[in-house]
Scaffold this motif. Structure first.
Motif, short mmCIF file in Angstrom:
data_model
loop_
_atom_site.label_atom_id
_atom_site.label_comp_id
_atom_site.label_asym_id
_atom_site.label_seq_id
_atom_site.Cartn_x
_atom_site.Cartn_y
_atom_site.Cartn_z
N MET A 1 26.51 -36.10 5.97
CA MET A 1 26.88 -37.48 6.21
C MET A 1 25.75 -38.39 5.74
SD MET A 1 27.65 -39.40 9.78
CE MET A 1 29.42 -39.41 9.83
N ALA A 2 26.11 -39.45 5.02
CA ALA A 2 25.11 -40.38 4.50
C ALA A 2 24.66 -41.34 5.59
CB ALA A 2 25.69 -41.16 3.33
N THR A 3 23.38 -41.63 5.58
CA THR A 3 22.87 -42.64 6.50
C THR A 3 23.05 -44.00 5.87
OG1 THR A 3 20.65 -42.64 5.57
CG2 THR A 3 21.11 -41.02 7.31
N ALA A 4 22.88 -45.06 6.64
CA ALA A 4 23.02 -46.41 6.11
C ALA A 4 22.07 -46.63 4.94
CB ALA A 4 22.77 -47.44 7.21
N ASP A 5 20.83 -46.12 5.06
CA ASP A 5 19.86 -46.31 3.98
C ASP A 5 20.26 -45.57 2.72
OD1 ASP A 5 18.27 -47.97 5.51
OD2 ASP A 5 16.97 -46.34 6.20
N SER A 6 20.74 -44.34 2.85
CA SER A 6 21.09 -43.58 1.65
C SER A 6 22.38 -44.09 1.02
CB SER A 6 21.22 -42.08 1.97
OG SER A 6 22.34 -41.85 2.80
N ALA A 7 23.23 -44.76 1.80
CA ALA A 7 24.46 -45.31 1.26
C ALA A 7 24.20 -46.54 0.38
CB ALA A 7 25.42 -45.68 2.39
N HIS A 8 23.01 -47.12 0.50
CA HIS A 8 22.69 -48.34 -0.25
C HIS A 8 21.52 -48.14 -1.19
CE1 HIS A 8 25.66 -50.30 2.11
NE2 HIS A 8 25.00 -50.08 3.23
N THR A 9 21.42 -46.96 -1.78
CA THR A 9 20.39 -46.74 -2.79
C THR A 9 20.70 -47.64 -3.99
OG1 THR A 9 21.61 -44.99 -3.91
CG2 THR A 9 20.13 -44.32 -2.09
N PRO A 10 19.70 -47.91 -4.83
CA PRO A 10 19.97 -48.75 -6.02
C PRO A 10 21.12 -48.23 -6.86
CG PRO A 10 17.61 -48.55 -5.69
CD PRO A 10 18.27 -47.62 -4.69
N ASP A 11 21.16 -46.93 -7.12
CA ASP A 11 22.25 -46.37 -7.94
C ASP A 11 23.61 -46.57 -7.30
OD1 ASP A 11 20.46 -45.59 -9.89
OD2 ASP A 11 20.43 -43.48 -9.27
N ARG A 12 23.72 -46.30 -6.02
CA ARG A 12 25.01 -46.44 -5.33
C ARG A 12 25.41 -47.91 -5.24
NH1 ARG A 12 26.08 -42.04 -0.74
NH2 ARG A 12 25.27 -40.25 -1.86
N SER A 13 24.47 -48.78 -5.02
CA SER A 13 24.77 -50.20 -4.93
C SER A 13 25.27 -50.74 -6.27
CB SER A 13 23.52 -50.98 -4.48
OG SER A 13 23.14 -50.58 -3.18
N VAL A 14 24.57 -50.38 -7.35
CA VAL A 14 24.99 -50.82 -8.69
C VAL A 14 26.35 -50.23 -9.03
CG1 VAL A 14 24.44 -50.67 -11.16
CG2 VAL A 14 22.66 -51.29 -9.52
N SER A 15 26.56 -48.96 -8.72
CA SER A 15 27.85 -48.33 -9.01
C SER A 15 28.99 -49.03 -8.26
CB SER A 15 27.82 -46.85 -8.62
OG SER A 15 26.95 -46.15 -9.48
N ALA A 16 28.75 -49.40 -7.01
CA ALA A 16 29.78 -50.09 -6.23
C ALA A 16 30.10 -51.45 -6.84
CB ALA A 16 29.32 -50.25 -4.78
N ALA A 17 29.08 -52.17 -7.28
CA ALA A 17 29.31 -53.47 -7.91
C ALA A 17 30.07 -53.31 -9.23
CB ALA A 17 27.98 -54.20 -8.13
N ILE A 18 29.72 -52.31 -10.01
CA ILE A 18 30.42 -52.07 -11.27
C ILE A 18 31.89 -51.74 -11.02
CG2 ILE A 18 30.64 -50.44 -13.20
CD1 ILE A 18 27.55 -50.42 -13.32
N ARG A 19 32.16 -50.91 -10.03
CA ARG A 19 33.56 -50.60 -9.69
C ARG A 19 34.33 -51.86 -9.32
NH1 ARG A 19 31.14 -46.32 -7.12
NH2 ARG A 19 31.35 -47.30 -5.08
N GLY A 20 33.70 -52.72 -8.53
CA GLY A 20 34.35 -53.97 -8.14
C GLY A 20 34.59 -54.89 -9.33
#
Length: 133
Positions: A1-20
């Motif tokens: 299970m991902a923690t709040a910090d690991s869910a918002h790594t730079p790569d994951r954050s950028v990937s989420a924005a790109i998907r949006g």
């Protein structure tokens, strides 16, 4: 299970924005203002490639009229992103439709959604016409 910090790594954050961003550029979302509304921040603003300023409400009202069904979708290229600060992602990319080329920049902000979770939403967008060739 991902923690709040690991869910918002730079790569994951950028990937989420790109998907949006890619979802907002797609006909399926553009033709459904209720779907687009979920991806736009409550404080959304835009300066379009035409120079027009858009509010969230004005964009949602006009969105279904932007593209004809028989018109080819814009090609997206050169998309890159970076985490500017916790909860803020900047995307840069280019769209091409026919002879029209536009450089684009988007700011995505992480915030609470109506279901109590977190969601990346488009906070500000700007399009700048680019020289062809």
């Amino acid at each position: 299970m991902a923690t709040a910090d690991s869910a918002h790594t730079p790569d994951r954050s950028v990937s989420a924005a790109i998907r949006g961003e890619l979802a907002l550029l797609g006909r399926e979302v553009r033709s459904a203002p209720d779907r687009a509304a979920r991806l736009l921040d409550p404080e959304f603003s835009e300066i379009g490639a035409s120079g027009r300023r858009w509010t969230r409400e004005a964009l949602l009202a006009a969105l279904p009229t932007f593209e004809a069904d028989d018109e080819p979708a814009a090609e997206v290229g050169e998309m890159s992103g970076r985490l500017l600060a916790p909860g803020w992602v900047q995307l840069r990319f280019t769209t091409v439709r026919g002879e029209r080329r536009v450089h684009r920049t988007s700011l995505w902000r992480l915030g609470e959604d109506t279901e109590g979770g977190e969601r990346w939403r488009l906070y500000h967008h700007q399009g700048t016409p680019a020289a062809t060739g």
